[in-house]
Scaffold this motif. Sequence first.
Motif, mmCIF file in Angstrom:
data_model
loop_
_atom_site.group_PDB
_atom_site.id
_atom_site.type_symbol
_atom_site.label_atom_id
_atom_site.label_comp_id
_atom_site.label_asym_id
_atom_site.label_seq_id
_atom_site.Cartn_x
_atom_site.Cartn_y
_atom_site.Cartn_z
ATOM 1 N N GLN A 399 10.789 47.952 15.317
ATOM 2 C CA GLN A 399 10.323 46.360 14.603
ATOM 3 C C GLN A 399 9.752 46.495 15.869
ATOM 4 O O GLN A 399 8.589 45.742 15.052
ATOM 5 C CB GLN A 399 11.577 45.716 15.125
ATOM 6 N N VAL A 402 6.027 48.178 14.835
ATOM 7 C CA VAL A 402 5.859 47.360 13.575
ATOM 8 C C VAL A 402 5.122 46.548 13.708
ATOM 9 O O VAL A 402 4.066 46.409 13.105
ATOM 10 C CB VAL A 402 6.603 47.770 11.821
ATOM 11 N N LYS A 403 5.245 45.515 14.433
ATOM 12 C CA LYS A 403 5.070 44.178 14.597
ATOM 13 C C LYS A 403 3.869 43.751 14.691
ATOM 14 O O LYS A 403 2.988 43.372 15.109
ATOM 15 C CB LYS A 403 5.757 43.404 15.218
ATOM 16 N N LEU A 406 0.583 45.398 12.689
ATOM 17 C CA LEU A 406 0.628 44.203 12.304
ATOM 18 C C LEU A 406 -0.270 43.417 12.274
ATOM 19 O O LEU A 406 -0.938 42.587 11.430
ATOM 20 C CB LEU A 406 1.784 43.840 10.996
ATOM 21 N N LYS A 407 -0.534 43.058 13.370
ATOM 22 C CA LYS A 407 -1.082 42.254 14.276
ATOM 23 C C LYS A 407 -2.823 43.032 14.011
ATOM 24 O O LYS A 407 -3.406 41.944 14.136
ATOM 25 C CB LYS A 407 -0.806 42.300 16.113
ATOM 26 N N SER A 410 -3.440 45.709 8.401
ATOM 27 C CA SER A 410 -3.184 45.362 6.830
ATOM 28 C C SER A 410 -1.626 45.768 6.353
ATOM 29 O O SER A 410 -1.665 47.546 6.747
ATOM 30 C CB SER A 410 -3.420 45.334 5.793
ATOM 31 N N GLY A 411 -0.961 45.548 6.757
ATOM 32 C CA GLY A 411 0.193 46.450 5.762
ATOM 33 C C GLY A 411 0.002 46.764 5.005
ATOM 34 O O GLY A 411 1.014 48.526 5.347
ATOM 35 N N LEU A 491 12.635 47.845 7.046
ATOM 36 C CA LEU A 491 11.233 47.401 7.471
ATOM 37 C C LEU A 491 9.818 47.910 6.809
ATOM 38 O O LEU A 491 9.362 47.194 7.087
ATOM 39 C CB LEU A 491 10.889 47.974 8.893
ATOM 40 N N LYS A 494 10.245 45.564 4.062
ATOM 41 C CA LYS A 494 10.223 43.966 4.190
ATOM 42 C C LYS A 494 8.843 43.797 4.897
ATOM 43 O O LYS A 494 8.229 42.492 4.530
ATOM 44 C CB LYS A 494 11.307 43.366 5.122
ATOM 45 N N HIS A 495 7.515 44.485 5.545
ATOM 46 C CA HIS A 495 6.769 44.570 5.859
ATOM 47 C C HIS A 495 5.524 44.353 4.722
ATOM 48 O O HIS A 495 4.327 44.304 5.419
ATOM 49 C CB HIS A 495 6.325 44.793 6.641
ATOM 50 N N GLY A 496 5.941 44.753 3.389
ATOM 51 C CA GLY A 496 5.098 45.904 2.493
ATOM 52 C C GLY A 496 4.157 46.795 3.176
ATOM 53 O O GLY A 496 2.763 46.593 2.602
ATOM 54 N N LEU A 497 4.423 47.730 4.087
ATOM 55 C CA LEU A 497 3.558 48.868 4.404
ATOM 56 C C LEU A 497 3.956 49.485 2.816
ATOM 57 O O LEU A 497 4.239 49.476 2.334
ATOM 58 C CB LEU A 497 4.371 49.560 5.043
#
Length: 529
Positions: A399, A402-403, A406-407, A410-411, A491, A494-497
């Motif tokens: 998690q 991934v976060k 993503l900063k 783009s996912g 994950l 949810k994060h649109g990867l």
Amino acid sequence: MATAAAVFAAGLLAQGTSADNRLPFHDISNSYARNEIIDLYNKKIIAGTSASSFSPTRSMTRAEFITAMDRLLKLEPVASPVSPYADVAKNAWYYGWIQAAVQLELASGTSATTFAPAKPVTRQEAAVMLAKALKQTGNAAANVITYKDKGQIADWAIPSVAAVHALGLMKGDRSGTFRPTDPMTRQEAASLLARVLKQDGWEAELKAKPNERIAMGWQYGQTTAQYKSTIVKSNVNTLSPRWYFVGSTGAVSDSTDAALVAWANNNGKKIWAMVGNRSDQEATHQLLSSSLARTTAVTQLAARVSQYGIDGLNIDFENVAPADRSAFTKFITQLAAKLHAMGKVLSVDVSPDLGTDWTEAFDYAELGKQADYMVLMGYDEHYGGSLYPGPNASLPYVQKAVKTILKSVSGKKVILALPFYNRDWSLKANGTAASSAFVTLTEQNRLLGSYSLKPKWDASLGQYVVSYSKQSIKHMIWIEDGRSLIAKYNLAVKHGLAGVAYWYIGGESPDIWTSMRNAAKYYDYSFKK
């Protein structure tokens, strides 16, 4: 209910065995749920208790309800070797159905070690399971409940009872009571499940194909024949064979298998051939620090892509020196421009940013501007040289990784790589790591079986954990299985990867693909009103 077990194990009963030729069962003609029973039977969602009986007024067991719910959701039974429940035997007809629901967090046991599969499902238990399955647990306030026996509903069930009540899926009796602790009858269950299919758009959603996401699988340690055989059983749509390695001068070694390219084209698969640096930091420095060497590598790699008609490349450079950060970005920028001019794809593997030298060479933001995809290798949280034993890829670790990426990226450009390997840790007396053995998931599962180990689920880690002793040495394994991999796959959704990748094909046990198909299907359901 041995008869019911046999029926469910076989799936659905043969048509035409009823005393009434118009009905699949002889005992439903007077049931208020007769039409619903027939419809669900024809849709292969429910079955009878014998070849000719449905037993509409009999209580439905927890195992039967889970099975029917899974079938409603188009899930497959999972033959996972890892289960926390001592009362769910692997040879039981309902084992795979319970596993499918538990892996997706749609059902839980009556305790940490028991599921009580033969126990009648209560009305409030059914409400909880169905509200979870339909993603409705946060969609209704408890004040919508007006039943006279509201005070008898368990606190843990109130939000779910409110949700299914608001949807009109579960109703009280004529006296205005809900009867939360009463067993649910089989005809009540049929009515309940049939109402789900009558919700606007839900049946069409259940029939729809999952969204197409990238599912990349690296080849490692398998022959081409073995790799193809495994891919056929998987959900992988993008192949990444280890064909190219770049040396200090930019020269590219070539192990392309043209037969695999042809096979991939014939089977609707893409190929992003893997390009490695053999983890040689000095040779990589010489390559990256020389404009001529970089150009040589880019030219030769582009030539291979063109010659063999492959779809793109996957750059897997490891152990790159922090000082080569800018030069690595220049190399990727030059290669991306060359491949994009050819209409080809460039993906770059990066490790989670831990603020260490191992990942300092990866400039997420700049690489993300050049590459089509960034493949985040979500594992090696604890590795062979770790001082302390621990998980290979706990959920919090992934998690955070991934976060962090993503900063900067783009996912839609991020692919999350999941592990098909693990470590069996040997511990010293003080709890530190004495050593660790690399194991595939198949080898891990063999260990669990040979020592008859009983793993415990750790929700904070998103993994089962187990320990055992061998020659007076304590061992620990943080297990990777369908349930832990599904949690990490979620994950990506949810994060649109862009999708997921698997290191490496052949390291998994066969049940993993069933688990991943279930996840791909279930997590695309919205059940919106």
